[in-house]
Design a protein around this motif. Sequence first.
Motif, PDB file in Angstrom:
ATOM      1  N   ARG A  61       0.839  -1.205   0.000  1.00  0.00           N
ATOM      2  CA  ARG A  61       0.000   0.000   0.000  1.00  0.00           C
ATOM      3  C   ARG A  61       0.879   1.262   0.000  1.00  0.00           C
ATOM      4  N   PRO A  62       0.707   2.119  -0.997  1.00  0.00           N
ATOM      5  CA  PRO A  62       1.558   3.314  -1.094  1.00  0.00           C
ATOM      6  C   PRO A  62       0.890   4.550  -0.480  1.00  0.00           C
ATOM      7  N   GLU A  63       1.732   5.537  -0.244  1.00  0.00           N
ATOM      8  CA  GLU A  63       1.288   6.892   0.065  1.00  0.00           C
ATOM      9  C   GLU A  63       1.950   7.797  -0.959  1.00  0.00           C
ATOM     10  N   ALA A  64       1.119   8.361  -1.846  1.00  0.00           N
ATOM     11  CA  ALA A  64       1.674   9.117  -2.965  1.00  0.00           C
ATOM     12  C   ALA A  64       1.012  10.474  -3.090  1.00  0.00           C
ATOM     13  N   THR A  65       1.803  11.445  -3.505  1.00  0.00           N
ATOM     14  CA  THR A  65       1.294  12.806  -3.713  1.00  0.00           C
ATOM     15  C   THR A  65       1.946  13.371  -4.973  1.00  0.00           C
ATOM     16  N   LEU A  66       1.115  13.970  -5.844  1.00  0.00           N
ATOM     17  CA  LEU A  66       1.626  14.642  -7.033  1.00  0.00           C
ATOM     18  C   LEU A  66       1.502  16.141  -6.830  1.00  0.00           C
ATOM     19  N   PHE A  67       2.649  16.829  -6.817  1.00  0.00           N
ATOM     20  CA  PHE A  67       2.673  18.274  -6.643  1.00  0.00           C
ATOM     21  C   PHE A  67       2.781  18.932  -8.021  1.00  0.00           C
ATOM     22  N   PRO A  68       1.848  19.846  -8.370  1.00  0.00           N
ATOM     23  CA  PRO A  68       1.972  20.600  -9.619  1.00  0.00           C
ATOM     24  C   PRO A  68       3.233  21.470  -9.604  1.00  0.00           C
TER      25      PRO A  68
END
Length: 507
Positions: A459-466
Motif C-alpha cells: 500500500r503506497p502513500e503518494a502525492t503529485l505536486f503541480p
Amino acid sequence: MKFSFFLLFVFYAVPWLQAQEEKKIEILNANTIEYNKHIANGAQRLLGDVRFMHNQVVMYCDSAYYYPENDSLHAFGHIHISQGDTLHLYGEFLRYDGNSSLAQVRKNVKLIDRETTLTTDNMDYDIRNKVGYYFKGGKIINGENKLKSEQGYYYSTMKIFHFKGKVFCTNARDTILSDTLQYNTVSRVAYFFGPSHIYTQGSYLYCEDGWYNTAKDLSRFSKNAFLRSKSRTLSGDTLYYDGGKGKGKALRHVMIRDSVQKVILKGHFGYYLRDTEYSFITDSALMIQYSEKDSLYLHADTIISTLDSAGKKMLKAYHHVCFYRNDLQGRCDSAVYTERDSTLRLFRIPVLWSDVHQLTGEYIELLMKNGQMYEARLYNFPMIISEEDSLKYNQVKGKQMIGYFRNNQLYKILVKGNGQTLYYPEDKGEVIGLNKTDCSDLLIHIDSSKITRIDFLTRPEATLFPLNQLPEERFLKGFVWYKQWRPLSLYDIFIPRNLNAKKEEKE
C-alpha cells in the motif's frame, strides 16, 4: 724528461723484454729423428712417442715435422696438448706456430678443462692467451648442462664460453635456444646477447638480454622479455625469475595477460607465483577486461589476482578504485571480482553511473554474464538518481534495491523495504509536476532512461505536486550527486578523487 723516458721504456723496452722471454719449441722426445731436405724444406721428421714443449706447454703426437727456421711444426696422430694441470686438448692433426703460439687442431678434437668437455672437428687455440675458437660446430658438456653451437670461443683463464649461431643448452630441467650466449663453466651462469628462448618446468621465457643461473635456477631478463606459464603471460622492462620457487618479479611497463579470463593487468611493479597463480601489480595499476564488443578499464593503487578455495580466479583491487566502460563507470575504495559467480563487489562509498543514472549504496554487487552486466544489487539504503536539470532530480531510495539491465541499459528497479521516490513525471514530453511516493516495496519500469511506470507492491502513500506548488523538500535524505567525480574517458580513471570530500549532499 723523466716522464718521457718512462713512456719510451713502456713502449719499447717492455715488448723487447717479453720477446726475450719467448722460447723456441723444444723437442723433448722422439724415437726417431730424421733430417732430409727432400722430405720437407728445412724440416726435421720425428717418429714415435713424440713430445714437444713450448712455454711450459707440452705437446704429444705419433709423428711430426718440425721447422726450426720458422719455429713451427705439423703433428699427426693422437695429438695431446697439456697446459697446466687442468687443460687438455686432443685431436688427430696439429699445426703449431711457435711465434704466435697458435695451435690449429683438426679432426675428432676434444678439449677438457676440469668439469668441462668440448668436442668439435676444428679448433684454433691461442696457447699464450689461453683462448680457443671453433667454427664448424661444437658440443660442450659441463655438469648436467649440454651446449652446442655453430661457433664459439673458450676463454680458459676466465672459464667462459662465448657462443654464436644457433646455440642450444639442455639439462634435465631446461632447454635454452639463443642467437648469442656466454656461459661461465664455474658458476654455470648463461648470459644472453640476442633473441633467446628458455623452456623450463612448464614455463616459457623470452628475452634479448639477461642472464640465467642454471645451477640455482635464478634469472634476470630484459629487452622484450616475457614469461608465459599456463594461460598467463608476464612481461616488463626487466624480469626476475626464481624457477625453483616459481616466483617472478617485473619492473617498469609490466603486463600480466590471462588469455582464458581475457584479463590484462598493467603497472610498473609486478609479482607472480607460478604454482598458486597469484599476481600482484601496483604503481599505476590497471586492469583491462577485454571483449569483442567493449572493454572494461579499472584502475586502483594495487590489483591482486589469485585463486579462491575452489580454484576459481579472484581479482582484488585496493584503494582509489575507478573503472570505465563506454556504458558503465564507477568509483569506490576497494573491489573484488570472483569468477565463481561472475560478480564484481564494490566496497566503501561505491558509486555507479549507467547512462543518466547514478547508483549508490554502502555495498554494491554487479552480476555479469559474458562480460555484460545484467543485475546490480545495492545494499543499506541505496539510492538511484538521474538529473532532469540542475534543479530537478529523479530519486529512488530503499533498504535494498536490485537494478536489472538489458544490453547494459537499466530497464527495471526492484525496491525492497522503506521504498521512497521523488520523480518528475512527463506528459507529451513536458514535466507536469513532482511525484512523491512512500511504499515499502515497489517495482519501477524505465524506458529510454525515463521512469514510465511504478508498480506498488504494498500500500503506497503518494502525492503529485503541480509545478506551481512544488514543496521545499525536493531531495530524499542522504542525497549526494557525484557528477563531478564521474570518469568521462579512460584517462579520467587515473585522476584521484576523494568521494568523502566536497559532497553535494541535500536533505
